[in-house]
Design an enzyme around this catalytic site. Structure first.
Site, PDB file in Angstrom:
ATOM      1  CG  HIS A 103      -1.995   1.020   1.173  1.00  0.00           C
ATOM      2  ND1 HIS A 103      -1.778   2.341   1.486  1.00  0.00           N
ATOM      3  CD2 HIS A 103      -3.312   0.922   0.823  1.00  0.00           C
ATOM      4  CE1 HIS A 103      -2.908   3.014   1.343  1.00  0.00           C
ATOM      5  NE2 HIS A 103      -3.850   2.180   0.943  1.00  0.00           N
ATOM      6  CD  GLU A 175      -2.431   2.328  -2.945  1.00  0.00           C
ATOM      7  OE1 GLU A 175      -3.268   2.774  -2.160  1.00  0.00           O
ATOM      8  OE2 GLU A 175      -1.262   2.067  -2.627  1.00  0.00           O
TER       9      GLU A 175
END
Length: 260
Positions: A103, A175
């Site tokens: 992430h 993302e």
């Protein structure tokens, strides 16, 4: 064309509590009645047992629905003197099926390099977990028209260390860093362009993987923009941050994915 089941994965980050989990399951029990989409809850590790118990307690009410549990991070090491770390085997023992890898917040705040991300990807699969691999470009990289270059680099190092077929048991989440937690989302067209690039990149080394891998979009997904995002041909659902902490909004996103 492959039939890829949509997925909505809720990343609570360092938020939420056992009460939020109970509230979610109360709504799931009455609203999630089919398996047309897969729902994954990724709470802080201290609440994994609470979610596991809720999954067990609501098994009958959720019969027919696909609700799974995932973790937000995993160590690249199997065991040892790594204070504060959690191994893949520990997560597997706790009932996790998925784990978020790479992430942007882990890369940026904790110095996780692409090499470390590739090692964590391998560690997850070694212990029977499915990695949700996050890739994405920063605002300056997008402005410099380096989006594809950055994402190719992040994908290629995982492929180099684990092989293309490792993506037969993996999820990818695009993302864009400039959209994560900012309230500013990529347009459906921007998301589709990048998702199509990712799929093409994998198809060049394995047409089967390229066609079948699920690619989620993550970055300020809300009930107001999800339908248009999820309708894109290469967008297979979402990795949800803030909206996963609101049970009504998260349920709406799950419902939208089920009809995508």
């Amino acid at each position: 064309m492959a039939l890829r089941r949509p997925m909505v994965a809720g990343n609570w980050k360092m938020n939420g509590n056992a009460a939020l989990a109970q509230e979610l399951f109360k709504k799931f029990a009455s609203k999630l009645q089919n398996d047309s989409a897969e729902v994954v809850l990724c709470p802080p590790s201290i609440y994994l047992e609470s979610v596991r118990q809720l999954l067990e307690d609501n098994k009958q009410a959720l019969d027919g629905a696909l609700v799974r549990m995932g973790a937000q991070n995993v160590s690249q090491h199997d065991f040892g003197a790594y204070t504060g770390e959690i191994s893949g085997q520990m997560l597997k023992d706790s009932g996790c099926r998925y784990v978020i890898i790479g992430h942007s917040e882990r890369r940026r705040m904790y110095g996780e390099t692409s090499n470390i991300v590739a090692e964590k990807f391998a560690a997850a699969q070694k212990h029977g977990l499915t990695p949700i691999l996050c890739v994405g470009e920063s605002g300056p990289a997008r402005e410099a028209r380096r989006t594809f270059e950055v994402i190719a680099e992040e994908l290629d190092i995982v492929i180099e260390k684990n092989g293309t077929m490792a993506f037969d048991n993996a999820i990818i989440a695009y993302e864009p860093l400039w959209a994560v937690g900012t309230g500013k989302s990529a347009t459906p067209e921007q998301a589709q362009e990048v998702h199509a690039f990712i799929r093409k990149r994998l198809s060049e080394v394995s047409p089967f993987i390229g066609e079948n891998v699920r690619i989620l979009y993550g970055g300020s997904v809300t009930p107001s923009n999800a339908a248009d995002l999820f309708a894109q041909p290469d967008v297979d659902g979402g990795l949800i941050g803030g909206a996963s902490l609101n049970s009504s909004e998260f349920l709406s996103l799950c419902t939208i994915a089920m009809s995508a």
